[in-house]
Design an enzyme around this catalytic site. Sequence first.
Site, PDB file in Angstrom:
ATOM      1  N   GLU A 171       0.812  -1.213   0.000  1.00 33.60           N
ATOM      2  CA  GLU A 171       0.000   0.000   0.000  1.00 33.60           C
ATOM      3  C   GLU A 171       0.851   1.271   0.000  1.00 33.60           C
ATOM      4  O   GLU A 171       0.769   2.092   0.927  1.00 33.60           O
ATOM      5  CB  GLU A 171      -0.959   0.001   1.198  1.00 33.60           C
ATOM      6  CG  GLU A 171      -1.851  -1.223   1.252  1.00 33.60           C
ATOM      7  CD  GLU A 171      -3.038  -1.086   2.187  1.00 33.60           C
ATOM      8  OE1 GLU A 171      -3.092  -0.095   2.929  1.00 33.60           O
ATOM      9  OE2 GLU A 171      -3.920  -1.966   2.160  1.00 33.60           O
ATOM     10  N   GLU A 369      -4.834  -8.988   0.752  1.00 37.52           N
ATOM     11  CA  GLU A 369      -5.529  -8.688   2.012  1.00 37.52           C
ATOM     12  C   GLU A 369      -7.020  -8.547   1.756  1.00 37.52           C
ATOM     13  O   GLU A 369      -7.427  -7.970   0.743  1.00 37.52           O
ATOM     14  CB  GLU A 369      -5.067  -7.353   2.630  1.00 37.52           C
ATOM     15  CG  GLU A 369      -3.793  -7.408   3.388  1.00 37.52           C
ATOM     16  CD  GLU A 369      -3.423  -6.067   4.015  1.00 37.52           C
ATOM     17  OE1 GLU A 369      -4.310  -5.338   4.484  1.00 37.52           O
ATOM     18  OE2 GLU A 369      -2.215  -5.762   4.014  1.00 37.52           O
TER      19      GLU A 369
HETATM   20  C1  BG6 Z   1      -4.332  -2.497   5.172  1.00 32.84           C
HETATM   21  C2  BG6 Z   1      -2.921  -2.498   5.686  1.00 32.84           C
HETATM   22  O1  BG6 Z   1      -4.625  -1.202   4.775  1.00 32.84           O
HETATM   23  O2  BG6 Z   1      -5.385  -2.728   6.034  1.00 32.84           O
HETATM   24  C3  BG6 Z   1      -2.761  -3.108   7.073  1.00 32.84           C
HETATM   25  O3  BG6 Z   1      -2.026  -3.099   4.793  1.00 32.84           O
HETATM   26  C4  BG6 Z   1      -3.944  -2.744   7.934  1.00 32.84           C
HETATM   27  O4  BG6 Z   1      -1.527  -2.664   7.573  1.00 32.84           O
HETATM   28  C5  BG6 Z   1      -5.213  -3.320   7.301  1.00 32.84           C
HETATM   29  O5  BG6 Z   1      -3.809  -3.168   9.246  1.00 32.84           O
HETATM   30  C6  BG6 Z   1      -6.505  -3.076   8.063  1.00 32.84           C
HETATM   31  O6  BG6 Z   1      -6.729  -1.721   8.269  1.00 32.84           O
HETATM   32  P1  BG6 Z   1      -6.770  -1.121   9.736  1.00 32.84           P
HETATM   33  O7  BG6 Z   1      -6.548   0.346   9.580  1.00 32.84           O
HETATM   34  O8  BG6 Z   1      -8.100  -1.446  10.296  1.00 32.84           O
HETATM   35  O9  BG6 Z   1      -5.665  -1.770  10.466  1.00 32.84           O
END
Ligand code: BG6
Length: 476
Positions: A171, A369
């Site tokens: 990201e 993810e």
């Molecule tokens: C992604 C990132 O944006 O989302 C992670 O690569 C992050 O690092 C994940 O933890 C979930 O988002 P958040 O802000 O709820 O942790």
Amino acid sequence: MGVKKYYLPDNFILGAAASAWQTEGWAGKKEGQESFIDVWYKSNPELWYNGYGPAIATDFYNRFREDIRLMKEIGLDAYRTSIDWSRFLRNYETAEVDEDAAEYYDSVINELIKNGIEPMICLEHYELPALLLEKYGGWGSKYVVDLYVKYAEKVFNLYGDKVKYFFTFNEPIVIQTRAFLDSVRYPFRQDTKTAMQWNYNKILASAKAIEVYKKSKYNGKIGIILNVEVTYPRSLAEHDVMAAKIYDLFFNRFYLDPCVKGEIPVELIEILKFHRCNFEFTKEELDIIKNNTVQILGLNLYTPARIKARESAWNPATPFHPSFYYDKFELPGRKMNLSRGWEIYPRIMYDMAMRIKNEYGNIEWLVTENGMGIENEQKFKNDDGVIQDDYRIEFISEHLRWLLKGIEEGSNCKGYMLWSFTDNVSPLNAFKNRYGLVEIDLDNSRNRRIKKSGYWYKEVLKNRYFEYKDFTPEYI
Ligand code: BG6
């Protein structure tokens, strides 16, 4: 409504993802090895939920063997994490490797392989060494780009023979968007031109690292991980469609086009020039970007972007922000993950799958993810203390079946990595929203306990299918 079996394609990778800084903790870090995230946390720990942060995180540094045992028990095909650049080197200028850190990462990788889990390694998940931010302005500097390439080369030299999947960044758009464009995160500066230069420099850094990787002819693949947002206009009216196109240009195509096609969109450069915040580039750099596109693409898919034409007048005193051209739109009746404030719209998997097929040469890609962070998960514990996270099982099933539909229709997606294996530390939200298949019990020495979703994932991994409601025609 009927129940259907959804089969995973042959060789489909079903795994989980995390990052170094969100799991490791500072154990083993030496003086001068702070990262961007570390100083961010140190500068305002009170802004982090209940004060938790990267300092201990899940203590993966000390407990990785235990976690990998659980990964094996669940039967993960793959595990993605990052190498913390700030920990990995003793000297960022000369790329002198920290032998202890190198040994630690070697042990993690070996342990994964020994347990039949494919390691996937990302080189930067916001772990820019703090010193490079202080001294050179971080990713705003092309000198830092070259230091990153030296670091990447060291990682390839050490692990290139056993790691088959490398990613240059996770990201890459996020930090500067939040820090310099929106000014809501450390170091809380509003400077659009800097944000744009960081974007460009990361694209260049990625291409340069790919160039180095390709030269050594390792038996693996290298790519980048992007947090693309499937962008839907509020309506098909020309003004809404145009607004959505501009959003897509800034937040998706800015990286997708150069990383996959080798070209930075001309419209983007024109808009930035018009608003006097273009980044600096040279013809030679553009050639490097052109000749070093990714071999595999990682996409983090959580929530759609819904966009409408801008409704309020723009204040001319406001520094340029892409929202000059759009407003966000909230779909009435949308389904929400209220803990995270994100709309849940599983169809994004299919729509992105089709886009990659039709507009990006059907390049090989992975969902790197997708997941669901939920607050107060404790309340879902049964009498045996196991979190009954049926909502997570439903969330994954819904997203997976849309993804499988995209694959059936020819999209070249090779896997799905859940965020995350264990609960871990989010930026600012820390342990507020829990994402894991495995609980981290903060009240009891960070003990691990598999949640219901973890047992469900295990069954899917064993059977290579899952059962879920059949699609209803209305839903499609
Ligand atoms: C992604 C990132 O944006 O989302 C992670 O690569 C992050 O690092 C994940 O933890 C979930 O988002 P958040 O802000 O709820 O942790």
